[in-house]
Motif scaffolding. Structure first.
Motif, PDB file in Angstrom:
ATOM      1  N   GLU A  93       7.200  -0.649   6.835  1.00 17.74           N
ATOM      2  CA  GLU A  93       6.354   0.240   6.033  1.00 17.74           C
ATOM      3  C   GLU A  93       5.980  -0.485   4.752  1.00 17.74           C
ATOM      4  O   GLU A  93       6.836  -1.059   4.076  1.00 17.74           O
ATOM      5  CB  GLU A  93       7.100   1.537   5.725  1.00 17.74           C
ATOM      6  N   LEU A  94       4.677  -0.495   4.425  1.00 20.21           N
ATOM      7  CA  LEU A  94       4.213  -1.252   3.270  1.00 20.21           C
ATOM      8  C   LEU A  94       3.147  -0.457   2.518  1.00 20.21           C
ATOM      9  O   LEU A  94       2.192   0.056   3.120  1.00 20.21           O
ATOM     10  CB  LEU A  94       3.623  -2.590   3.721  1.00 20.21           C
ATOM     11  N   THR A  95       3.328  -0.360   1.204  1.00 21.26           N
ATOM     12  CA  THR A  95       2.306   0.209   0.342  1.00 21.26           C
ATOM     13  C   THR A  95       1.445  -0.941  -0.185  1.00 21.26           C
ATOM     14  O   THR A  95       1.953  -1.848  -0.850  1.00 21.26           O
ATOM     15  CB  THR A  95       2.935   0.983  -0.824  1.00 21.26           C
ATOM     16  N   ILE A  96       0.176  -0.909   0.132  1.00 22.27           N
ATOM     17  CA  ILE A  96      -0.747  -1.976  -0.257  1.00 22.27           C
ATOM     18  C   ILE A  96      -1.414  -1.585  -1.566  1.00 22.27           C
ATOM     19  O   ILE A  96      -2.047  -0.521  -1.671  1.00 22.27           O
ATOM     20  CB  ILE A  96      -1.801  -2.209   0.841  1.00 22.27           C
ATOM     21  N   ALA A  97      -1.275  -2.429  -2.581  1.00 23.56           N
ATOM     22  CA  ALA A  97      -1.829  -2.173  -3.919  1.00 23.56           C
ATOM     23  C   ALA A  97      -2.793  -3.286  -4.297  1.00 23.56           C
ATOM     24  O   ALA A  97      -2.735  -4.405  -3.767  1.00 23.56           O
ATOM     25  CB  ALA A  97      -0.710  -2.080  -4.948  1.00 23.56           C
ATOM     26  N   ALA A  98      -3.681  -2.971  -5.232  1.00 25.93           N
ATOM     27  CA  ALA A  98      -4.628  -3.961  -5.731  1.00 25.93           C
ATOM     28  C   ALA A  98      -3.908  -4.997  -6.576  1.00 25.93           C
ATOM     29  O   ALA A  98      -2.976  -4.670  -7.319  1.00 25.93           O
ATOM     30  CB  ALA A  98      -5.715  -3.277  -6.546  1.00 25.93           C
ATOM     31  N   GLU A  99      -4.345  -6.256  -6.453  1.00 22.31           N
ATOM     32  CA  GLU A  99      -3.758  -7.342  -7.239  1.00 22.31           C
ATOM     33  C   GLU A  99      -4.727  -7.872  -8.281  1.00 22.31           C
ATOM     34  O   GLU A  99      -4.335  -8.680  -9.139  1.00 22.31           O
ATOM     35  CB  GLU A  99      -3.327  -8.473  -6.307  1.00 22.31           C
ATOM     36  N   VAL A 100      -5.997  -7.429  -8.202  1.00 22.55           N
ATOM     37  CA  VAL A 100      -6.996  -7.849  -9.179  1.00 22.55           C
ATOM     38  C   VAL A 100      -7.775  -6.620  -9.627  1.00 22.55           C
ATOM     39  O   VAL A 100      -7.755  -5.571  -8.959  1.00 22.55           O
ATOM     40  CB  VAL A 100      -7.959  -8.901  -8.582  1.00 22.55           C
ATOM     41  N   SER A 101      -8.463  -6.761 -10.731  1.00 21.92           N
ATOM     42  CA  SER A 101      -9.282  -5.660 -11.242  1.00 21.92           C
ATOM     43  C   SER A 101     -10.680  -5.725 -10.648  1.00 21.92           C
ATOM     44  O   SER A 101     -11.220  -6.815 -10.414  1.00 21.92           O
ATOM     45  CB  SER A 101      -9.369  -5.730 -12.770  1.00 21.92           C
ATOM     46  N   GLY A 102     -11.251  -4.559 -10.408  1.00 24.67           N
ATOM     47  CA  GLY A 102     -12.617  -4.514  -9.901  1.00 24.67           C
ATOM     48  C   GLY A 102     -12.913  -3.169  -9.270  1.00 24.67           C
ATOM     49  O   GLY A 102     -12.028  -2.338  -9.055  1.00 24.67           O
ATOM     50  N   ARG A 103     -14.189  -2.983  -8.950  1.00 22.81           N
ATOM     51  CA  ARG A 103     -14.623  -1.746  -8.326  1.00 22.81           C
ATOM     52  C   ARG A 103     -14.517  -1.868  -6.802  1.00 22.81           C
ATOM     53  O   ARG A 103     -14.825  -2.911  -6.225  1.00 22.81           O
ATOM     54  CB  ARG A 103     -16.059  -1.432  -8.738  1.00 22.81           C
ATOM     55  N   ILE A 104     -14.030  -0.795  -6.149  1.00 15.72           N
ATOM     56  CA  ILE A 104     -13.853  -0.804  -4.696  1.00 15.72           C
ATOM     57  C   ILE A 104     -15.234  -0.821  -4.041  1.00 15.72           C
ATOM     58  O   ILE A 104     -16.048   0.076  -4.239  1.00 15.72           O
ATOM     59  CB  ILE A 104     -13.051   0.416  -4.217  1.00 15.72           C
ATOM     60  N   GLU A 105     -15.465  -1.854  -3.229  1.00 14.60           N
ATOM     61  CA  GLU A 105     -16.723  -1.946  -2.501  1.00 14.60           C
ATOM     62  C   GLU A 105     -16.651  -1.262  -1.141  1.00 14.60           C
ATOM     63  O   GLU A 105     -17.574  -0.558  -0.750  1.00 14.60           O
ATOM     64  CB  GLU A 105     -17.117  -3.419  -2.301  1.00 14.60           C
ATOM     65  N   ASP A 106     -15.557  -1.481  -0.424  1.00 16.76           N
ATOM     66  CA  ASP A 106     -15.463  -0.960   0.948  1.00 16.76           C
ATOM     67  C   ASP A 106     -14.018  -0.587   1.252  1.00 16.76           C
ATOM     68  O   ASP A 106     -13.101  -1.374   1.002  1.00 16.76           O
ATOM     69  CB  ASP A 106     -15.954  -2.014   1.948  1.00 16.76           C
ATOM     70  N   VAL A 107     -13.840   0.619   1.788  1.00 20.60           N
ATOM     71  CA  VAL A 107     -12.546   1.061   2.304  1.00 20.60           C
ATOM     72  C   VAL A 107     -12.842   2.084   3.402  1.00 20.60           C
ATOM     73  O   VAL A 107     -12.801   3.285   3.179  1.00 20.60           O
ATOM     74  CB  VAL A 107     -11.628   1.633   1.187  1.00 20.60           C
ATOM     75  N   SER A 108     -13.157   1.600   4.584  1.00 17.94           N
ATOM     76  CA  SER A 108     -13.642   2.460   5.668  1.00 17.94           C
ATOM     77  C   SER A 108     -12.525   3.050   6.525  1.00 17.94           C
ATOM     78  O   SER A 108     -12.740   4.018   7.258  1.00 17.94           O
ATOM     79  CB  SER A 108     -14.595   1.671   6.567  1.00 17.94           C
ATOM     80  N   LEU A 109     -11.335   2.494   6.455  1.00 18.79           N
ATOM     81  CA  LEU A 109     -10.242   2.972   7.310  1.00 18.79           C
ATOM     82  C   LEU A 109      -9.646   4.262   6.760  1.00 18.79           C
ATOM     83  O   LEU A 109      -9.578   4.469   5.541  1.00 18.79           O
ATOM     84  CB  LEU A 109      -9.157   1.908   7.413  1.00 18.79           C
ATOM     85  N   SER A 224      -7.219  -1.507 -10.662  1.00 16.14           N
ATOM     86  CA  SER A 224      -6.606  -2.531 -11.502  1.00 16.14           C
ATOM     87  C   SER A 224      -5.333  -2.996 -10.818  1.00 16.14           C
ATOM     88  O   SER A 224      -4.842  -2.346  -9.885  1.00 16.14           O
ATOM     89  CB  SER A 224      -6.300  -1.960 -12.896  1.00 16.14           C
ATOM     90  N   PRO A 225      -4.773  -4.115 -11.234  1.00 14.99           N
ATOM     91  CA  PRO A 225      -3.549  -4.594 -10.584  1.00 14.99           C
ATOM     92  C   PRO A 225      -2.462  -3.514 -10.557  1.00 14.99           C
ATOM     93  O   PRO A 225      -2.131  -2.919 -11.579  1.00 14.99           O
ATOM     94  CB  PRO A 225      -3.139  -5.787 -11.447  1.00 14.99           C
ATOM     95  N   GLY A 226      -1.926  -3.249  -9.356  1.00 13.02           N
ATOM     96  CA  GLY A 226      -0.892  -2.225  -9.170  1.00 13.02           C
ATOM     97  C   GLY A 226      -1.410  -0.901  -8.654  1.00 13.02           C
ATOM     98  O   GLY A 226      -0.618  -0.036  -8.274  1.00 13.02           O
ATOM     99  N   THR A 227      -2.735  -0.704  -8.607  1.00 13.52           N
ATOM    100  CA  THR A 227      -3.294   0.551  -8.091  1.00 13.52           C
ATOM    101  C   THR A 227      -3.007   0.660  -6.589  1.00 13.52           C
ATOM    102  O   THR A 227      -3.338  -0.243  -5.815  1.00 13.52           O
ATOM    103  CB  THR A 227      -4.804   0.624  -8.338  1.00 13.52           C
ATOM    104  N   GLU A 228      -2.409   1.778  -6.160  1.00 18.32           N
ATOM    105  CA  GLU A 228      -2.103   1.978  -4.750  1.00 18.32           C
ATOM    106  C   GLU A 228      -3.391   2.255  -3.979  1.00 18.32           C
ATOM    107  O   GLU A 228      -4.190   3.120  -4.353  1.00 18.32           O
ATOM    108  CB  GLU A 228      -1.124   3.143  -4.582  1.00 18.32           C
TER     109      GLU A 228
END
Length: 394
Positions: A93-109, A224-228
């Motif tokens: 089981e893994l929680t995937i978080a952002a490692e860089v800052s930026g606006r989300i372009e695509d998250v279709s799943l 931002s870095p750490g955002t789930e």
């Protein structure tokens, strides 16, 4: 006054004669009866027989035996087990978080969708990161050009010093300049590598095959870095997080088998293996946590399900085991009642040991596979009792 005067009629001669005849008949009837009674009183009574009449033969009792009261002896695996209960959790089981800052372009799943290792999950707008990378690369290239020039100048100065044209102090100055530029270039190349790494992290991929169990962001959101972002689970194998009484700890070891039933899936059992045993019991409970791996080949099991079953502490693969309730004792003799034709007969047995927390007794001698025995403690059933079997033995 005469009788005639008092109103009574005088009897005629015929009436007197009739009365006399009736009295004679009564006398003849009574006298013989009196004589018979008198004779019977004085005659001796017949002698009594010394033999009592034979009693009627008792009817033989036939007891009916139900299938639940019988057991067919078989050779099978015998086990000593302990109850194990707990919950199922994903093997990975893994929680995937952002490692860089930026606006989300695509998250279709979305939740419930399966993904393969390496498949793209989330893409973050990387224009700023790309610009930063290009800037770092340009600075590094400029520094490299300066370094190449400084190295050429150092070579010329070294040649001049060797011929005595230039002083050695000029050589030292040129050498220090080269060293400084080399250090600057090395630092800039590390910044370029970091910018490239950040750029690669803007496209997030699945680290293993699994299923999306949670989605926390939508396209357009700023991360931002750490955002789930997502939660990924692998349920091809599940872990049973259970507990057993700590007094069984000396008999526990990695690799022991587990057989469980799961709420919501009736009639199915799932097999697993102990892969970890906690070194310390839970404080205040005297329960030792154990962890078993359960295969989930058909994806029937889900994380969070409650499971209960048995942990196999010890087993033998080929033994004769019978219900302990079938064992009877007579002094120092141990026996069972075996069904032979339409009767039960006493069969002495030798017990090797008990299994399954004392519910099953292993027979060392006295019974063979195929024998039918009485499995319940029926006090009225004794050696030689005639029985009638209803149905097949269990």
């Amino acid at each position: 006054m005469s009788n005639f005067d008092q109103g009574e009629k005088p009897e005629t001669g015929a009436a007197k004669a009739g009365t006399t005849r009736r009295r004679r008949w009564l006398i003849w009837l009574i006298v013989p009866g009196v004589v018979i009674i008198a004779v019977s009183l004085f005659l001796p009574s017949p002698p009594e027989s010394d033999e009592a009449p034979a009693p009627a033969a008792p009817t033989e009792v036939v007891m009916q035996l139900l299938p639940s009261e019988l057991h067919e002896v078989r050779r099978a695996a015998l086990r000593d087990t302990v109850q194990l209960t707990g919950s199922l959790v994903p093997g990975r089981e893994l929680t995937i978080a952002a490692e860089v800052s930026g606006r989300i372009e695509d998250v279709s799943l979305r939740e419930g969708q399966a993904v393969k290792a390496g498949e793209g999950l989330v893409t973050i707008d990387v224009e700023a990161l790309r610009n930063q990378l290009e800037q770092q690369q340009s600075t590094a290239q400029a520094t490299l050009a300066q370094l190449d020039l400084a190295r050429a100048q150092l070579r010329r100065t070294t040649d001049l010093v060797g011929r005595g044209v230039t002083s050695s102090s000029s050589l030292e100055t040129e050498a220090a300049n080269v060293a400084q530029l080399e250090a600057n270039y090395a630092a800039l190349m590390k910044q370029v590598a970091s910018a490239e790494d950040d750029l690669s992290k803007a496209r997030i991929t699945a680290p293993f095959d699994g299923v999306i169990s949670k989605r926390s962001v939508n396209a357009g959101a700023f991360a931002s870095p750490g955002t789930e972002l997502l939660q990924l689970v692998d349920i091809s194998e599940l872990i049973l997080e259970g507990g057993i009484p700590v007094n069984y700890a000396p008999r526990l070891r990695v690799g022991q088998q587990v057989s469980i039933r799961v709420d919501g899936i009736p009639g199915r059992r799932f097999e697993g293996t102990i892969n970890r045993v906690a070194p310390v019991a839970v404080a205040g409970t005297r329960v030792l946590p154990v962890y078993a791996t359960i295969a989930n080949t058909n994806d029937l099991l889900k994380g969070g399900m409650f499971a209960a079953g048995e942990l196999v502490l010890e087993e033998t693969q080929d033994g004769i085991g019978i219900p302990t309730t079938a064992i009877r004792e007579d002094g120092d003799k141990t026996y069972v009642l075996r069904v032979e034709d339409d009767r039960v007969v006493r069969q002495e047995v030798e017990i090797a040991r008990t299994w399954n927390r004392g519910r099953t007794s292993e027979i060392a001698s006295g019974l063979d596979a195929g024998d039918i025995i009485v499995s319940q403690a029926m006090e009225r059933l004794q050696d030689g009792t005639r029985v009638n079997r209803i149905g097949a033995a269990q």
